[in-house]
Write an enzyme that holds these catalytic residues in place. Structure first.
Site, PDB file in Angstrom:
ATOM      1  N   ASN A 163      -0.486  -0.378 -20.650  1.00  0.00           N
ATOM      2  CA  ASN A 163      -1.860  -0.744 -20.288  1.00  0.00           C
ATOM      3  C   ASN A 163      -2.716   0.491 -20.063  1.00  0.00           C
ATOM      4  OD1 ASN A 163      -1.909  -3.845 -18.431  1.00  0.00           O
ATOM      5  ND2 ASN A 163      -0.341  -3.188 -19.873  1.00  0.00           N
TER       6      ASN A 163
ATOM      7  N   SER B  58      13.131   1.298 -16.031  1.00  0.00           N
ATOM      8  CA  SER B  58      13.244   0.163 -16.959  1.00  0.00           C
ATOM      9  C   SER B  58      14.516  -0.638 -16.699  1.00  0.00           C
ATOM     10  CB  SER B  58      13.132   0.612 -18.411  1.00  0.00           C
ATOM     11  OG  SER B  58      14.005   1.659 -18.703  1.00  0.00           O
TER      12      SER B  58
ATOM     13  N   ALA C 132       5.626  -3.458  -7.978  1.00  0.00           N
ATOM     14  CA  ALA C 132       6.806  -2.742  -8.468  1.00  0.00           C
ATOM     15  C   ALA C 132       6.605  -1.261  -8.200  1.00  0.00           C
ATOM     16  CB  ALA C 132       6.981  -2.963  -9.974  1.00  0.00           C
TER      17      ALA C 132
ATOM     18  N   ASP D 242       7.704  -3.945 -21.809  1.00  0.00           N
ATOM     19  CA  ASP D 242       8.445  -3.831 -23.069  1.00  0.00           C
ATOM     20  C   ASP D 242       9.563  -2.795 -22.982  1.00  0.00           C
ATOM     21  OD1 ASP D 242       6.853  -1.545 -23.031  1.00  0.00           O
ATOM     22  OD2 ASP D 242       5.926  -1.894 -24.986  1.00  0.00           O
TER      23      ASP D 242
ATOM     24  N   ARG E 189      10.225  14.671 -20.913  1.00  0.00           N
ATOM     25  CA  ARG E 189      10.847  13.757 -19.943  1.00  0.00           C
ATOM     26  C   ARG E 189      12.310  13.528 -20.372  1.00  0.00           C
ATOM     27  NH1 ARG E 189       7.847   8.090 -19.620  1.00  0.00           N
ATOM     28  NH2 ARG E 189       6.538   9.163 -18.111  1.00  0.00           N
TER      29      ARG E 189
ATOM     30  N   ARG F 116      -4.215  10.827 -16.260  1.00  0.00           N
ATOM     31  CA  ARG F 116      -3.889  12.233 -15.971  1.00  0.00           C
ATOM     32  C   ARG F 116      -4.670  13.159 -16.899  1.00  0.00           C
ATOM     33  NH1 ARG F 116       1.686  15.833 -16.614  1.00  0.00           N
ATOM     34  NH2 ARG F 116       0.949  17.516 -15.290  1.00  0.00           N
ATOM     35  N   GLN F 117      -4.753  12.787 -18.178  1.00  0.00           N
ATOM     36  CA  GLN F 117      -5.425  13.688 -19.124  1.00  0.00           C
ATOM     37  C   GLN F 117      -6.945  13.669 -18.913  1.00  0.00           C
ATOM     38  OE1 GLN F 117      -3.010  15.243 -19.925  1.00  0.00           O
ATOM     39  NE2 GLN F 117      -1.412  13.660 -19.893  1.00  0.00           N
TER      40      GLN F 117
ATOM     41  N   LEU G 291       0.841  -1.210   0.000  1.00  0.00           N
ATOM     42  CA  LEU G 291       0.000   0.000   0.000  1.00  0.00           C
ATOM     43  C   LEU G 291       0.871   1.254   0.000  1.00  0.00           C
ATOM     44  CD1 LEU G 291      -2.933  -1.073   2.371  1.00  0.00           C
ATOM     45  CD2 LEU G 291      -2.853  -1.124  -0.128  1.00  0.00           C
TER      46      LEU G 291
ATOM     47  N   LYS H  93      13.621  -3.020 -13.954  1.00  0.00           N
ATOM     48  CA  LYS H  93      12.774  -4.098 -14.469  1.00  0.00           C
ATOM     49  C   LYS H  93      13.611  -5.074 -15.289  1.00  0.00           C
ATOM     50  CE  LYS H  93       8.937  -4.645 -14.105  1.00  0.00           C
ATOM     51  NZ  LYS H  93       8.107  -5.293 -13.036  1.00  0.00           N
TER      52      LYS H  93
HETATM   53  P1  NAD Z   1       1.075   0.325  -9.913  1.00  0.00           P
HETATM   54  O1  NAD Z   1       2.125   1.324  -9.554  1.00  0.00           O
HETATM   55  O2  NAD Z   1      -0.293   0.779 -10.245  1.00  0.00           O
HETATM   56  O3  NAD Z   1       0.928  -0.746  -8.724  1.00  0.00           O
HETATM   57  C1  NAD Z   1       2.021  -1.268  -8.033  1.00  0.00           C
HETATM   58  C2  NAD Z   1       1.509  -1.933  -6.752  1.00  0.00           C
HETATM   59  O4  NAD Z   1       2.639  -2.534  -6.098  1.00  0.00           O
HETATM   60  C3  NAD Z   1       0.872  -0.959  -5.753  1.00  0.00           C
HETATM   61  O5  NAD Z   1      -0.318  -1.501  -5.235  1.00  0.00           O
HETATM   62  C4  NAD Z   1       1.928  -0.814  -4.653  1.00  0.00           C
HETATM   63  O6  NAD Z   1       1.369  -0.539  -3.381  1.00  0.00           O
HETATM   64  C5  NAD Z   1       2.596  -2.183  -4.713  1.00  0.00           C
HETATM   65  N1  NAD Z   1       3.973  -2.150  -4.214  1.00  0.00           N
HETATM   66  C6  NAD Z   1       4.951  -1.262  -4.516  1.00  0.00           C
HETATM   67  N2  NAD Z   1       6.079  -1.545  -3.829  1.00  0.00           N
HETATM   68  C7  NAD Z   1       5.803  -2.648  -3.082  1.00  0.00           C
HETATM   69  C8  NAD Z   1       6.563  -3.441  -2.188  1.00  0.00           C
HETATM   70  N3  NAD Z   1       7.850  -3.131  -1.895  1.00  0.00           N
HETATM   71  N4  NAD Z   1       5.975  -4.517  -1.625  1.00  0.00           N
HETATM   72  C9  NAD Z   1       4.685  -4.819  -1.877  1.00  0.00           C
HETATM   73  N5  NAD Z   1       3.913  -4.108  -2.724  1.00  0.00           N
HETATM   74  C10 NAD Z   1       4.464  -3.030  -3.320  1.00  0.00           C
HETATM   75  O7  NAD Z   1       1.714  -0.525 -11.107  1.00  0.00           O
HETATM   76  P2  NAD Z   1       0.998  -1.223 -12.358  1.00  0.00           P
HETATM   77  O8  NAD Z   1       0.900  -0.245 -13.468  1.00  0.00           O
HETATM   78  O9  NAD Z   1      -0.198  -1.956 -11.902  1.00  0.00           O
HETATM   79  O10 NAD Z   1       2.145  -2.270 -12.771  1.00  0.00           O
HETATM   80  C11 NAD Z   1       2.141  -3.586 -12.250  1.00  0.00           C
HETATM   81  C12 NAD Z   1       3.264  -4.367 -12.886  1.00  0.00           C
HETATM   82  O11 NAD Z   1       3.114  -4.406 -14.298  1.00  0.00           O
HETATM   83  C13 NAD Z   1       4.655  -3.763 -12.632  1.00  0.00           C
HETATM   84  O12 NAD Z   1       5.557  -4.823 -12.416  1.00  0.00           O
HETATM   85  C14 NAD Z   1       4.975  -3.035 -13.931  1.00  0.00           C
HETATM   86  O13 NAD Z   1       6.366  -2.970 -14.145  1.00  0.00           O
HETATM   87  C15 NAD Z   1       4.293  -3.938 -14.934  1.00  0.00           C
HETATM   88  N6  NAD Z   1       3.869  -3.322 -16.202  1.00  0.00           N
HETATM   89  C16 NAD Z   1       3.078  -2.211 -16.188  1.00  0.00           C
HETATM   90  C17 NAD Z   1       2.628  -1.675 -17.395  1.00  0.00           C
HETATM   91  C18 NAD Z   1       1.720  -0.462 -17.428  1.00  0.00           C
HETATM   92  O14 NAD Z   1       1.397   0.010 -18.502  1.00  0.00           O
HETATM   93  N7  NAD Z   1       1.248   0.054 -16.298  1.00  0.00           N
HETATM   94  C19 NAD Z   1       3.004  -2.272 -18.605  1.00  0.00           C
HETATM   95  C20 NAD Z   1       3.825  -3.409 -18.573  1.00  0.00           C
HETATM   96  C21 NAD Z   1       4.240  -3.939 -17.369  1.00  0.00           C
HETATM   97  O1  TDX Z   2       1.377  13.969 -18.608  1.00  0.00           O
HETATM   98  C1  TDX Z   2       1.959  13.193 -19.377  1.00  0.00           C
HETATM   99  N1  TDX Z   2       2.172  13.579 -20.665  1.00  0.00           N
HETATM  100  C2  TDX Z   2       2.803  12.792 -21.576  1.00  0.00           C
HETATM  101  O2  TDX Z   2       2.975  13.197 -22.747  1.00  0.00           O
HETATM  102  C3  TDX Z   2       2.434  11.899 -18.952  1.00  0.00           C
HETATM  103  C4  TDX Z   2       2.214  11.431 -17.541  1.00  0.00           C
HETATM  104  C5  TDX Z   2       3.056  11.099 -19.890  1.00  0.00           C
HETATM  105  N2  TDX Z   2       3.254  11.540 -21.157  1.00  0.00           N
HETATM  106  C6  TDX Z   2       3.865  10.630 -22.157  1.00  0.00           C
HETATM  107  C7  TDX Z   2       5.114   9.896 -21.740  1.00  0.00           C
HETATM  108  C8  TDX Z   2       5.009   8.612 -22.548  1.00  0.00           C
HETATM  109  O3  TDX Z   2       5.470   8.847 -23.884  1.00  0.00           O
HETATM  110  O4  TDX Z   2       2.887   9.615 -22.398  1.00  0.00           O
HETATM  111  C9  TDX Z   2       3.511   8.337 -22.610  1.00  0.00           C
HETATM  112  C10 TDX Z   2       3.021   7.364 -21.540  1.00  0.00           C
HETATM  113  O5  TDX Z   2       3.542   7.794 -20.291  1.00  0.00           O
HETATM  114  P1  TDX Z   2       3.347   6.960 -18.932  1.00  0.00           P
HETATM  115  O6  TDX Z   2       1.895   6.760 -18.678  1.00  0.00           O
HETATM  116  O7  TDX Z   2       4.186   7.594 -17.881  1.00  0.00           O
HETATM  117  O8  TDX Z   2       3.905   5.528 -19.361  1.00  0.00           O
HETATM  118  P2  TDX Z   2       5.337   5.004 -19.876  1.00  0.00           P
HETATM  119  O9  TDX Z   2       6.448   5.868 -19.424  1.00  0.00           O
HETATM  120  O10 TDX Z   2       5.204   4.705 -21.343  1.00  0.00           O
HETATM  121  O11 TDX Z   2       5.415   3.620 -19.035  1.00  0.00           O
HETATM  122  C11 TDX Z   2       4.234   2.816 -18.879  1.00  0.00           C
HETATM  123  O12 TDX Z   2       4.248   1.715 -19.737  1.00  0.00           O
HETATM  124  C12 TDX Z   2       5.196   0.724 -19.481  1.00  0.00           C
HETATM  125  C13 TDX Z   2       4.077   2.347 -17.436  1.00  0.00           C
HETATM  126  O13 TDX Z   2       4.065   3.466 -16.570  1.00  0.00           O
HETATM  127  C14 TDX Z   2       5.167   1.394 -17.068  1.00  0.00           C
HETATM  128  O14 TDX Z   2       4.945   0.868 -15.767  1.00  0.00           O
HETATM  129  C15 TDX Z   2       5.168   0.258 -18.045  1.00  0.00           C
HETATM  130  O15 TDX Z   2       6.275  -0.555 -17.801  1.00  0.00           O
END
Ligand code: NAD
Ligand code: TDX
Length: 334
Positions: free
Chosen positions: A177, A148, A79, A121, A270, A190-191, A35, A151
């Site tokens: 995702n 990354s 993570a 990825d 970024r 965010r948007q 959490l 990861k």
């Molecule tokens: P998120 O940040 O929404 O959720 C992460 C969760 O992990 C949270 O509930 C947090 O409380 C928990 N957590 C963090 N540190 C912890 C710790 N030390 N011990 C126990 N729990 C802990 O992340 P997400 O977007 O749901 O991503 C989940 C997984 O999928 C990650 O491994 C991420 O690298 C991977 N992933 C995410 C995306 C994406 O687009 N979001 C894409 C590909 C892979």
């Molecule tokens: O306000 C914003 N404006 C903007 O242009 C934010 C927050 C992001 N961006 C851009 C950055 C990236 O090109 O949008 C794209 C997506 O950004 P994020 O949502 O931060 O994702 P990204 O950095 O691509 O990483 C995500 O996908 C792979 C997840 O956060 C990771 O956990 C996953 O591994």
């Protein structure tokens, strides 16, 4: 089947728990989640009375040992997940993503428990906009950010544990995702929430960076296909052929929310911003017969917007602090 889900109070993990309870009556689910700012029990509403929830850290070896011993399979989502945060302070990324993964795979090795590793990825670095290739399981690792890199390191630990110790593990690397319960620090939520608040969406730099979008339920159905039928030691790339530029995502959000599609701010880019990600998920589809259900990004995005509009109580407590942090490093440039 007893399933230990780490990070089950986060975005993808909580959707995995809901999907599992809806479709897998045989599954006994335990969630281990620290959490952090990214996790909330509210994401598990409707599931909490049907699962065991343990608040704790994946790097806590005695706790992890006890929970892993009582599981048949571990699905490791927990993570630190946000690139921008990893640029501001990498330290929790090293602890959770590297030491946390190490702690889990050591426990799985000790108790011979099946392990599935959730990855991204982003371990492959980025592609040029005009590059005709996509990432495959054979693409060399080339991570750009502290997030990354940690990861990538965690994936390599898992591969070494498979080879050296016979760990029964699989790995999946998924593209970006979208869907319900994603933290408002991430691009799409965010948007959407900015537009709800009457604030212009924020595009980093020129806005031409491309991400390969997949609905979170499609990611999670692929995870189950791999847990059920994946080959031990194999890596599977998960993607749904969803390449869209950030600018086009924002234009679609604005259009679907009844606003002018040009009403955007360009803000500070970024550092090290990856240009493009693109996944070839051919192995997963051919070998395990998986296919995504969400065929239209527009329809999936509309449903996601509807979820955020209907669930303001879920995201409102996170919004102000998230924007306060962004304001420190991001200024409008155009
Ligand atoms: P998120 O940040 O929404 O959720 C992460 C969760 O992990 C949270 O509930 C947090 O409380 C928990 N957590 C963090 N540190 C912890 C710790 N030390 N011990 C126990 N729990 C802990 O992340 P997400 O977007 O749901 O991503 C989940 C997984 O999928 C990650 O491994 C991420 O690298 C991977 N992933 C995410 C995306 C994406 O687009 N979001 C894409 C590909 C892979
Ligand atoms: O306000 C914003 N404006 C903007 O242009 C934010 C927050 C992001 N961006 C851009 C950055 C990236 O090109 O949008 C794209 C997506 O950004 P994020 O949502 O931060 O994702 P990204 O950095 O691509 O990483 C995500 O996908 C792979 C997840 O956060 C990771 O956990 C996953 O591994």
């Amino acid at each position: 089947m007893r399933v230990l889900v780490t990070g089950g109070a986060g975005f993808i993990g909580s959707n995995f728990v809901h999907l599992t309870l809806a479709g897998r009556p045989d599954a006994e689910v335990t969630v281990l989640d620290a959490l952090t700012y990214a996790g909330t029990r509210h994401s598990l509403e409707g599931a909490l009375d049907r699962i065991a929830f343990v608040e704790g850290d994946v790097a806590d070896a005695p706790l992890v040992d006890r929970l892993v011993r009582e599981a048949d399979v571990v699905v490791h989502f927990a993570a630190e997940s946000h690139n921008d945060n990893s640029l501001a302070d990498p330290s929790p990324f090293l602890r959770t993503n590297l030491v946390g993964t190490y702690t889990l795979i050591e426990a799985c090795r000790r108790h011979d428990v099946r392990y599935h590793h959730i990855s991204t990825d982003e371990v492959y670095g980025d592609l040029e906009l005009d590059d005709p290739t996509r990432f495959t399981e054979d693409t060399p690792y080339n991570p750009s950010s502290p997030y990354s890199a940690t990861k990538a390191g965690s994936d390599l630990l898992v591969r070494a544990w498979v080879r050296s110790f016979g760990l029964r593990a699989t790995i999946s690397n998924c593209s970006n995702n979208y869907g319900p319960r994603q933290h408002v620090e991430k691009f799409i939520p965010r948007q959407i929430t900015n537009v709800v608040d009457g604030v212009r969406p924020k595009l980093y730099g020129d806005g031409l960076n491309v991400r390969d979008w997949i609905h979170v339920d499609d990611h999670n159905s692929a995870v189950w296909a791999i847990v059920d039928r994946g080959r031990i030691g194999e890596t599977y790339l998960i993607g749904a052929d969803g390449e869209v530029s950030n600018r086009d995502v924002v234009r679609l959000v604005l259009e679907l929310m009844g606003r002018d599609p040009d009403d955007v701010d360009h803000v500070t880019d970024r550092p090290g911003h990856d240009r493009r990600y693109a996944i070839d998920s051919g192995l997963l589809r051919a070998e395990l017969g998986w296919a995504p259900r969400y065929r239209s990004f527009r329809d999936g995005l509309r449903a996601t917007i509807d979820w955020y509009v209907a669930n303001e109580a879920w995201w409102r407590p996170m919004k102000e602090e998230t924007e306060r942090k962004y304001a420190i490093t991001q200024a409008v440039i155009a």
